[in-house]
Design a protein around this motif. Structure first.
Motif: not given
Lengths: 255, 465
Positions: B128-137, B228-231
């Motif tokens: 599921e590479p798409e789950t990584l896309e928003p954050h990786l690198a 990455v740490v959210g609100d």
């Protein structure tokens, strides 16, 4: 128990003790009085093994052994205890841990079994009551954030736990109010025994109202210039240390 | 520079081999990231001491050396790998990596609450590479960090921790990276572990990333972790470096914090011969707070360089930083603490402190605060101390019967415990305290001779199939 013979001690080129002779017997309480800079604290620290001082000549025999060749920890294990004039703060080491380690090293050196944490806590609580100390101080780092009075009490508390054969109290009274002074003196008196000797180093006579000495010595300019019974302390208090100065000049003039 | 450049080629070869192996299975965005990263690495080259950021740390020993890529497989997965660690951390969600590869047989995933997924990066990339896309690198600045660029180009495995919204994760997540010996006489390997930790809005997590030698020698770990740490989320993150005494360890930890998030970043460095830690946090939401703690205990010829950056990008954020070092032998330490307060980041409250205990005359520490403040209503303080052991304290302890060595050890441990005591996992705390004690006892033994640093529990040596 303790015999000091012609002890000379220097810091750098400056000679502080210039031939001290002193004998302390078992069960005795000696007071060493003297003005600032007379060498009282130096004597106390040299006995405990502080290495900033150089012993240039003389000897110190404790229970038949040469004290001066021993490391500070070995002296403590032989039964010497110094209550510091300025107890050192040790951040990060809890009083409880520190003191249990100390007690166990000393017990081991004496061929006794180590004391476990529970038994130690019980012992510590008993002794703290004696000195009217807040139990929380046990959990706190050694002397860190302690008031002056708490530090001094902590010294006597340590002494009560370690049960030395020779206790040297270096200006334990300085900075204490009368109530604290009484508590500390009670703690010290509770430790008086025929087996134990106590040397009280002090500037003022006040403490000696509560810890009554058998012998009083006056240390002046690196030498013991006078010894007597407790009345000597009162005489000093009355006449001040200037009296010794006059006295010395007189004796020098007459020589 | 030319000599340094010359050795870059091996990494281009590693990259080519990896590309071929992946042969177009990865999505386009990831291929593009890798490609730009390897190009960037090519342009930047290995840093030299002429580069201000690397002034006191020469990576020439790494740049000059030949490393092989990580072995394809770790097999058989030996049950002895990290046995005692796995026992100690059995209560955690434990992922074990051996020589850069996730080893499923050694993991103890335990039950994770709904909304939480902990997987190997490799598995996530494959399925599921798409789950990584928003954050990786997306966070680590590989355009100006050659090692992060190299990692980004060559990353294959690591951990992907996803904590959804409003989940309080009770079990710590433990990522154990073991370096075992390679078979035969092959060159030591270069590993590029890559971790991504995403903590969703209102959630809480504890993560440990632990690098430990399991008998490997002379290898190079080049790690990158993005968090990455959210609100309103909380993360307690501890990184422990206990590599082999002749290993190289270069790592970048990049944390991104949203509004009212709270993050503790703790970096403990004990092993390796050459270690650089870049620890950066961006406070990118109002009211966020960050606590950075570090401990380095080094001896022999070890070199540890901690570069930290706290980037106050938004108003009303606070940061507290405490790094402590114990340096013995001819070891070398560097601390560089950069604090940036961006324009508009008013009411920033930042305190930094670096304290060093030098145990020998040949140990060296270079410590430097670096403040860049572009806002006018801020509180920023910093301080650094370098000292020897307090002789008065040593004497005080000895006067109570405690021996010289024990007294010294007590004071050093007390100094270090300021950091170690705050580690939320008791077994890890105990391990590190023991490692510290062992290390002090082993003082005087040369490091960098292939001997593993004291305190490490070298679990096994195994041959690869």
């Amino acid at each position: 128990m303790l015999e000091i013979k012609d002890l000379h001690v220097s810091v750098g080129d400056h000679e502080i003790l210039r031939g001290v002779d002193l004998k302390v017997g078992r069960g005795e309480v000696h007071a060493i009085m003297g003005p600032n800079g007379s060498g009282k604290s130096t004597l106390a620290q040299v006995l405990a093994g502080r290495d900033v001082y150089t012993v240039t000549s003389g000897e110190v025999i404790f229970e038949g052994k040469d004290l001066l060749v021993m490391a500070p920890e070995d002296r403590a294990r032989e039964g010497i205890f110094l209550a510091f004039q300025y107890p050192v703060e040790i951040p990060g080491v809890s009083n409880l841990y520190f003191l249990r380690s100390a007690l166990n090293t000393i017990r081991k050196a004496r061929g006794l079994e180590e004391i476990d944490a529970m038994d130690f806590l019980k012992l510590a609580r008993d002794k703290m009551k004696l000195l009217d100390m807040d139990e929380n101080l046990m959990q706190r780092p050694v002397n860190e954030g302690f008031s002056g009075g708490e530090k001094k009490r902590n010294e006597i508390f340590q002494m009560a736990i370690l049960e030395p054969r020779l206790a040297i109290l270096d200006e334990t009274d300085s900075g204490l109010d009368i109530d604290a002074l009484k508590i500390v003196a009670n703690g010290v008196n509770a430790l008086r025994s025929p087996e134990r000797a106590i040397v009280v180093v002090t500037h003022y006579q006040r403490l000696l109202n509560y810890i009554v000495p058998d012998v009083v010595h006056v240390l002046y300019d690196g030498r013991i210039v006078r010894s007597g019974d407790k009345r000597l302390a009162l005489e000093l208090e009355e006449k001040g240390y200037g009296w010794l100065e006059d006295d010395r000049q007189l004796s020098a003039a007459g020589r | 520079m030319t000599a340094v450049k010359g050795q870059q080629d091996q990494y281009f070869a590693h990259f080519a081999a990896l590309e071929e192996r992946l042969s177009g299975t990865e999505p386009e965005w990831l291929r593009a990231v890798r490609k730009s990263a390897i190009e960037r690495f090519g342009d930047l080259g290995f840093p030299t001491t002429r580069d201000e950021e690397w002034r006191f740390t020469s990576v020439a020993p790494i740049a000059r050396r030949a490393f092989r890529p990580p072995p394809e497989r770790v097999s058989p997965a030996d049950a002895r790998f990290g046995q005692s660690e796995r026992a100690d951390f059995a209560h955690c969600t434990l992922l074990v990596f051996v020589n850069g590869r996730y080893v499923e047989e050694l993991a103890s995933p335990n039950g994770l609450p709904a909304g939480v997924r902990v997987r190997s990066l490799r598995a996530a990339l494959a399925s599921e590479p798409e789950t990584l896309e928003p954050h990786l690198a997306r966070y680590v600045p590989f355009e100006r960090n050659a090692f992060a660029a190299l990692n980004t180009a060559l990353m294959e495995d690591g951990a992907f921790v996803e904590v959804g919204k409003d989940v309080a994760l009770e079990r710590p997540i433990y990522l154990l990276f073991l370096a075992a010996p390679l078979p035969g006489k092959s060159a030591p390997a270069a590993y590029h572990p890559r971790n991504l930790i995403v903590v969703g809005r209102g959630s809480q997590a504890t993560v440990v990333e632990h690098y430990l030698s399991a008998g490997g020698a002379g290898y190079f770990t080049n790690a990158v972790t993005e968090a990455v740490v959210g609100d309103n989320a909380r993360l307690d993150y501890t990184k422990v470096q206990q590599e082999s005494g002749d290993a190289y360890h270069i790592a970048t930890v990049q944390v991104h914090q949203a509004r009212f998030s709270s993050v503790t970043t703790r970096v403990v460095a004990l092993g390796g011969v050459l270690n650089r830690e870049d620890t950066c946090t961006v406070l990118d939401g109002e009211g966020a707070e960050s606590l950075l703690q570090g401990l380095y205990v080094i001896h022999g010829r070890q070199h540890v360089d901690n570069h930290t950056t706290i980037d106050h990008a938004q108003p009303h954020c606070s940061s507290r930083e405490l790094y402590k070092g114990v340096l013995d032998g001819a070891s070398n330490g560097v601390f560089n603490g950069k604090i940036i307060v961006r324009r508009g980041a008013q009411k920033t409250d930042s305190k930094q402190s670096n304290k060093n205990l030098l145990l020998s005359e040949s140990a060296v520490i270079n410590t430097k605060p670096q403040l860049e403040i572009y806002a006018d209503d801020v509180k920023c303080t910093h301080g650094a101390t370098i000292g020897q052991m307090d002789p008065e304290a040593v004497f005080y302890l000895r006067s109570r019967g405690i021996g010289l060595e024990e007294a010294r050890a007590m004071l050093i441990e007390a100094f270090a415990n300021d950091i170690l005591d705050r580690i939320p996992l008791a077994p890890l705390r105990t391990r590190l305290q023991r490692a510290l004690t062992d290390k002090l006892a082993a003082k005087g033994q040369p490091a960098g001779t292939g001997a593993s640093p004291a305190g490490e529990r070298v679990s096994v040596l195994v041959e690869e199939a």
